[in-house]
Design an enzyme around this catalytic site. Structure first.
Site, PDB file in Angstrom:
ATOM      1  N   GLU A   1      -1.562   1.060   3.721  1.00 32.77           N
ATOM      2  CA  GLU A   1      -0.312   1.831   3.236  1.00 32.77           C
ATOM      3  C   GLU A   1       0.519   2.018   4.680  1.00 32.77           C
ATOM      4  O   GLU A   1       1.777   1.774   5.021  1.00 32.77           O
ATOM      5  CB  GLU A   1       0.174   3.038   2.449  1.00 32.77           C
ATOM      6  CG  GLU A   1      -0.533   2.504   1.481  1.00 32.77           C
ATOM      7  CD  GLU A   1       0.484   1.629   0.319  1.00 32.77           C
ATOM      8  OE1 GLU A   1       1.729   1.392   0.946  1.00 32.77           O
ATOM      9  OE2 GLU A   1       0.243   0.732  -0.799  1.00 32.77           O
TER      10      GLU A   1
ATOM     11  N   TYR B   1       6.402   9.253  -0.779  1.00 32.53           N
ATOM     12  CA  TYR B   1       6.043   6.533  -1.379  1.00 32.53           C
ATOM     13  C   TYR B   1       4.723   6.765  -1.535  1.00 32.53           C
ATOM     14  O   TYR B   1       3.694   6.314  -1.972  1.00 32.53           O
ATOM     15  CB  TYR B   1       6.895   5.666  -0.632  1.00 32.53           C
ATOM     16  CG  TYR B   1       6.625   4.650  -0.960  1.00 32.53           C
ATOM     17  CD1 TYR B   1       7.400   4.103  -2.057  1.00 32.53           C
ATOM     18  CD2 TYR B   1       4.968   3.923  -0.005  1.00 32.53           C
ATOM     19  CE1 TYR B   1       6.908   2.878  -2.458  1.00 32.53           C
ATOM     20  CE2 TYR B   1       5.244   3.013  -0.906  1.00 32.53           C
ATOM     21  CZ  TYR B   1       5.547   2.311  -1.973  1.00 32.53           C
ATOM     22  OH  TYR B   1       5.487   0.395  -2.621  1.00 32.53           O
TER      23      TYR B   1
ATOM     24  N   ASP C   1      10.398   1.765  -5.259  1.00 34.95           N
ATOM     25  CA  ASP C   1      10.996   1.190  -4.178  1.00 34.95           C
ATOM     26  C   ASP C   1      12.235   0.121  -4.831  1.00 34.95           C
ATOM     27  O   ASP C   1      12.259   0.238  -5.333  1.00 34.95           O
ATOM     28  CB  ASP C   1       9.694   0.775  -3.755  1.00 34.95           C
ATOM     29  CG  ASP C   1       9.051  -0.210  -3.724  1.00 34.95           C
ATOM     30  OD1 ASP C   1       9.531  -0.788  -4.830  1.00 34.95           O
ATOM     31  OD2 ASP C   1       8.464  -1.311  -3.863  1.00 34.95           O
TER      32      ASP C   1
END
Ligand code: SF4
Length: 317
Positions: free
Chosen positions: A57, A142, A160
């Site tokens: 990520e 996020y 997103d």
């Protein structure tokens, strides 16, 4: 339409309300089945190790996914666990980051510090909720939610740009963050954040792209999708024609590809299918499309029938 109607401004007045389909279960199952049948196979989609997922990520925040794969594998080969990463010199991590062109060095520093936090504050065991994960250095909402979903199947719906585009097009969710969040969470089946968030992001990443590929990749939501029905594929991040340069040659190709899918199409329907900024009376409208089709007819590729405004196009047989 279902009980899942939303209220974007949250004042209960129903202004800007949207609706999700009645058969939400069918909508969910269609997407999950489509995702499970075929998807881009990134290695971090095959693991539920929170450290490995966090590294993917953080790396993909600045770098295209295809380029992340090599860096991710090399990083984990060098530092296979949080304990290994925590014990190394920060300068080595930063050096690795720079050497693999992974963007801001701060991310390398944060990742190193997060590994130390996991070792020192959590005895080497990652926390598993989005709230706790956000306590880690450099981990925002996020990323925390992504790790909670993909490692622990314990996240909220990801919202997103891709997910917003899908919700906006498919279910007419207004361009409003509160509305997007509510709709994304209503759509997600309980306790399935791992597969669901992967699936809806895949939908936005390969099907509902800025130039949508509804038929090309067999979008599983065509039967419910408002944009597919109306031909209006604009979206918050696609106000007009999307990024690719729409040369005449590309549009000729799109006309042929689209007519291959359908026996025949009326002029405006075809126009909406081949470009998101098609407006019948606009710059890229009927006049423009009739010119393109006339060329294709001259080249013996397309048959046209009818007159102004009611033109029907089909591939030449
Ligand atoms: S049918 Fe097309 S526009 Fe609708 S959700 Fe699927 S890819 Fe997006």
């Amino acid at each position: 339409m279902s009980e899942s109607d939303g209220d974007a401004d949250g004042d209960g007045n129903g202004a800007e309300a949207w609706t999700l389909p009645d058969d939400l279960e069918a909508v969910r199952e269609a997407l999950i089945a489509w995702y499970e049948a075929d998807h881009r196979d990134y290695p971090w989609r095959r693991t539920d190790d929170p450290y490995e997922i966090l590294v993917s990520e953080v790396m993909s925040q600045q770098t295209q996914l295809d380029r992340v794969v090599d860096a991710w594998e090399a990083f984990l080969e060098r530092w296979p666990t949080t304990a290994d990463l925590a014990a190394t010199d920060r300068a080595d991590v930063v050096g690795f980051w720079t050497g693999h062109s992974l963007g801001y060095n701060n991310r390398a520093k944060y990742l190193h510090e997060a590994a130390q936090q996991v070792e020192e504050e959590y005895a080497g065991e990652f926390p598993s909720t989005p709230g706790e994960l956000q306590e880690l250095m450099g981990v925002g909402p996020y990323t925390a939610n992504a790790v909670a979903s993909f490692a622990f199947n314990n996240g909220d719906a990801v919202v997103d740009t891709n997910v917003k585009r899908v919700c906006y097009r498919a279910f007419d969710v207004p361009d409003d963050d509160t509305a997007f969040k509510a709709a994304a969470n209503d759509l997600m089946p309980d306790d399935r954040s791992r597969v669901w968030n992967n699936a809806i992001m895949e939908l936005g990443g390969v099907a509902c792209t800025q130039t949508p590929r509804c038929d090309e990749v067999g979008c599983p939501w065509r039967e419910w999708c408002g944009a597919y029905a109306s031909g209006d594929f604009t979206a918050p991040d696609v106000p007009t024609q999307p990024g690719f340069e729409g040369s005449r040659r590309q549009f000729r190709g799109r006309v042929i590809g689209t007519l291959r899918e359908y026996d025949e199409l009326e002029l405006d329907t075809l126009g909406h299918r081949i470009r998101v900024d098609y407006v019948p009376d606009g710059e890229y409208g009927r006049e423009w499309l009739e010119g393109l089709l006339a060329d294709l007819e001259d080249d013996g590729l397309v048959d046209l029938e009818g007159s102004d405004g009611t033109l029907i196009a089909r591939l030449k047989r």
